[in-house]
Enzyme design. Structure first.
Site, PDB file in Angstrom:
ATOM      1  N   CYS A  18     -10.883  13.456  -9.896  1.00  0.00           N
ATOM      2  CA  CYS A  18     -11.294  13.264 -11.209  1.00  0.00           C
ATOM      3  C   CYS A  18     -12.344  12.279 -10.988  1.00  0.00           C
ATOM      4  CB  CYS A  18     -10.134  12.560 -11.965  1.00  0.00           C
ATOM      5  SG  CYS A  18      -9.514  11.156 -11.007  1.00  0.00           S
ATOM      6  N   HIS A  80      -6.109   2.167  -9.926  1.00  0.00           N
ATOM      7  CA  HIS A  80      -5.030   2.125 -10.927  1.00  0.00           C
ATOM      8  C   HIS A  80      -4.801   0.927 -11.868  1.00  0.00           C
ATOM      9  CE1 HIS A  80      -3.921   4.076  -7.014  1.00  0.00           C
ATOM     10  NE2 HIS A  80      -3.590   5.029  -7.885  1.00  0.00           N
ATOM     11  N   GLU A 132      -0.072   1.306 -11.579  1.00  0.00           N
ATOM     12  CA  GLU A 132      -0.810   1.284 -12.875  1.00  0.00           C
ATOM     13  C   GLU A 132      -0.127   0.752 -14.029  1.00  0.00           C
ATOM     14  OE1 GLU A 132      -2.606   5.078 -14.654  1.00  0.00           O
ATOM     15  OE2 GLU A 132      -2.271   4.195 -16.735  1.00  0.00           O
ATOM     16  N   CYS A 201      -4.941  10.731 -19.438  1.00  0.00           N
ATOM     17  CA  CYS A 201      -6.421  11.032 -19.385  1.00  0.00           C
ATOM     18  C   CYS A 201      -6.631  12.613 -19.289  1.00  0.00           C
ATOM     19  CB  CYS A 201      -6.948  10.368 -18.300  1.00  0.00           C
ATOM     20  SG  CYS A 201      -6.286  11.209 -16.627  1.00  0.00           S
ATOM     21  N   SER A 229       1.476   9.785  -5.650  1.00  0.00           N
ATOM     22  CA  SER A 229       0.794  10.091  -6.692  1.00  0.00           C
ATOM     23  C   SER A 229       1.160  10.721  -7.842  1.00  0.00           C
ATOM     24  CB  SER A 229      -0.482  11.085  -5.981  1.00  0.00           C
ATOM     25  OG  SER A 229      -1.048  11.914  -7.061  1.00  0.00           O
ATOM     26  N   SER A 230       1.074   9.959  -8.751  1.00  0.00           N
ATOM     27  CA  SER A 230       2.007  10.353 -10.018  1.00  0.00           C
ATOM     28  C   SER A 230       1.499  11.727 -10.814  1.00  0.00           C
ATOM     29  CB  SER A 230       1.907   9.135 -11.355  1.00  0.00           C
ATOM     30  OG  SER A 230       2.481   9.825 -12.297  1.00  0.00           O
ATOM     31  N   ASN A 231       0.336  11.944 -10.918  1.00  0.00           N
ATOM     32  CA  ASN A 231      -0.171  13.172 -11.379  1.00  0.00           C
ATOM     33  C   ASN A 231      -0.056  14.187 -10.724  1.00  0.00           C
ATOM     34  OD1 ASN A 231      -3.153  14.343 -10.282  1.00  0.00           O
ATOM     35  ND2 ASN A 231      -3.115  11.978 -10.080  1.00  0.00           N
TER      36      ASN A 231
HETATM   37  S1  SF4 Z   1      -6.856   7.725 -15.274  1.00  0.00           S
HETATM   38 FE1  SF4 Z   1      -7.449   9.770 -15.026  1.00  0.00          FE
HETATM   39  S2  SF4 Z   1      -9.822  10.016 -14.762  1.00  0.00           S
HETATM   40 FE2  SF4 Z   1      -8.996   7.973 -14.259  1.00  0.00          FE
HETATM   41  S3  SF4 Z   1      -8.520   7.769 -12.075  1.00  0.00           S
HETATM   42 FE3  SF4 Z   1      -6.464   8.111 -13.239  1.00  0.00          FE
HETATM   43  S4  SF4 Z   1      -6.432  10.287 -13.259  1.00  0.00           S
HETATM   44 FE4  SF4 Z   1      -8.394   9.753 -12.650  1.00  0.00          FE
END
Ligand code: SF4
Length: 314
Positions: A18, A80, A132, A201, A229-231
């Site tokens: 990203c 983060h 984060e 995001c 990695s959360s996402n």
């Molecule tokens: S907030 Fe979204 S765009 Fe920003 S680093 Fe995290 S995953 Fe990537």
């Protein structure tokens, strides 16, 4: 020679890096160019071993805390985000620091400050222990933010000032789970203030949407990403819920070939901190074992990029 088994492969788009991850890596690279090695980095710059090891080879040194950074060395803070106490400590020690916090995380920090200035208590929807979340909670004095991890937490949270409540969220959550949690909170506290624009995001949202699109057609989805990695972990859940088996792998060597034995259609996606080179590595490994018929399923295109800090470009 035995014929290879056919395998239809659907690759999700968007996937992988990203804008925030791209910027954070560029910050470390630019800092190495500008200041020379070593450049210290507090925490993994992004959650990916391959990226971290590549930067280590170029002269980055990863540390857990600022007290491991020598007085004369530059230090970068990870994408983060960090608690306010971290730059404050760097300033006290007169360290040269560059903050690689993703601008979309910084936006959430500013929201929290605005709500607090209005006298609100803040609910942060997120996962305990994630960097984060630690950084976001550290924007305000202790007790100003309560962490809500689940719909059950949302059902149990009590306040005697329901008109002075706001919520913010971690940027990399499951879009669907978060909607459930917010639903519970809004039903109990209809006056609760909410973000002007969604905190999850664009990259998280788009990757989950793309993963859903392929998972509904696949028997199995490989998500390339790190266990912390959360996402990436959310992408595995999204694929499961859309009816496909799914596994998180860091590299091609992690593929469970037995699990793919009867798979006719395989999906591939990658978390926001996983570089495209790892997707290519997985495809190469698949081609060695199967007769791969590959197509990309693009649900959205992205054209977002973030500027580097001025101190690196001037
Ligand atoms: S907030 Fe979204 S765009 Fe920003 S680093 Fe995290 S995953 Fe990537």
């Amino acid at each position: 020679m035995t014929e290879k088994q056919p395998l239809r492969v659907l690759i999700a788009g968007p996937r992988g890096f990203c804008a925030g991850v791209d910027r954070a890596i560029q910050i470390v690279e630019s800092a190495l160019d500008k200041f020379g090695a070593p450049v210290y980095v507090r925490h993994e710059i992004v959650h990916n071993r391959y990226v971290v090891e590549d930067l280590q080879k170029r002269g980055a040194i990863f540390v857990d805390e600022l007290n491991e950074v020598p007085a004369d060395a530059p230090v970068v803070f990870s994408a983060h985000g960090v608690a306010k106490s971290v730059p404050a400590e760097a300033e006290r020690r007169e360290l040269l620091y560059v903050d690689a916090t993703c601008p979309l995380v910084s936006k959430v920090h500013r929201e929290a400050e605005r709500h607090y200035a209005r006298g609100h208590h803040i609910l942060l929807i997120g996962h305990a222990g994630h960097p984060e979340v630690i950084g976001s909670m550290g924007q305000l004095p202790e007790g100003a933010i309560s962490l809500i991890e689940t719909a059950d937490d949302a059902a149990k949270f009590e306040t005697d000032q329901p008109d002075k409540l706001s919520y913010i969220t971690q940027t990399t959550l499951s879009v669907d789970d978060t909607a459930d949690i917010i639903g519970v909170l809004m039903q109990r506290f209809p006056l609760m203030a909410h973000p002007r624009k969604e905190d999850i995001c664009y990259a998280t949202t788009n990757r989950q949407e793309a993963a859903k699109a392929i998972a509904s057609e696949c028997d199995y989805v490989l998500v390339i990403g790190a266990p912390n990695s959360s996402n990436s972990r959310r992408l595995v859940e999204v694929a499961h819920r859309s009816g496909s088996e799914s596994a998180l792998i860091q590299r091609a060597m992690d593929i469970d070939w037995d699990a793919l034995k009867d798979v006719k259609t395989l999906g591939i996606t990658a978390g926001a901190s996983a570089p495209e080179i790892l997707v290519e590595e997985v495809l190469t490994a698949l081609r060695q074992k199967f007769d791969v018929d590959m197509s990309e399923v693009i649900t959205r295109t992205e054209d977002i990029s973030f500027k580097l800090p001025a101190m690196l470009t001037e």
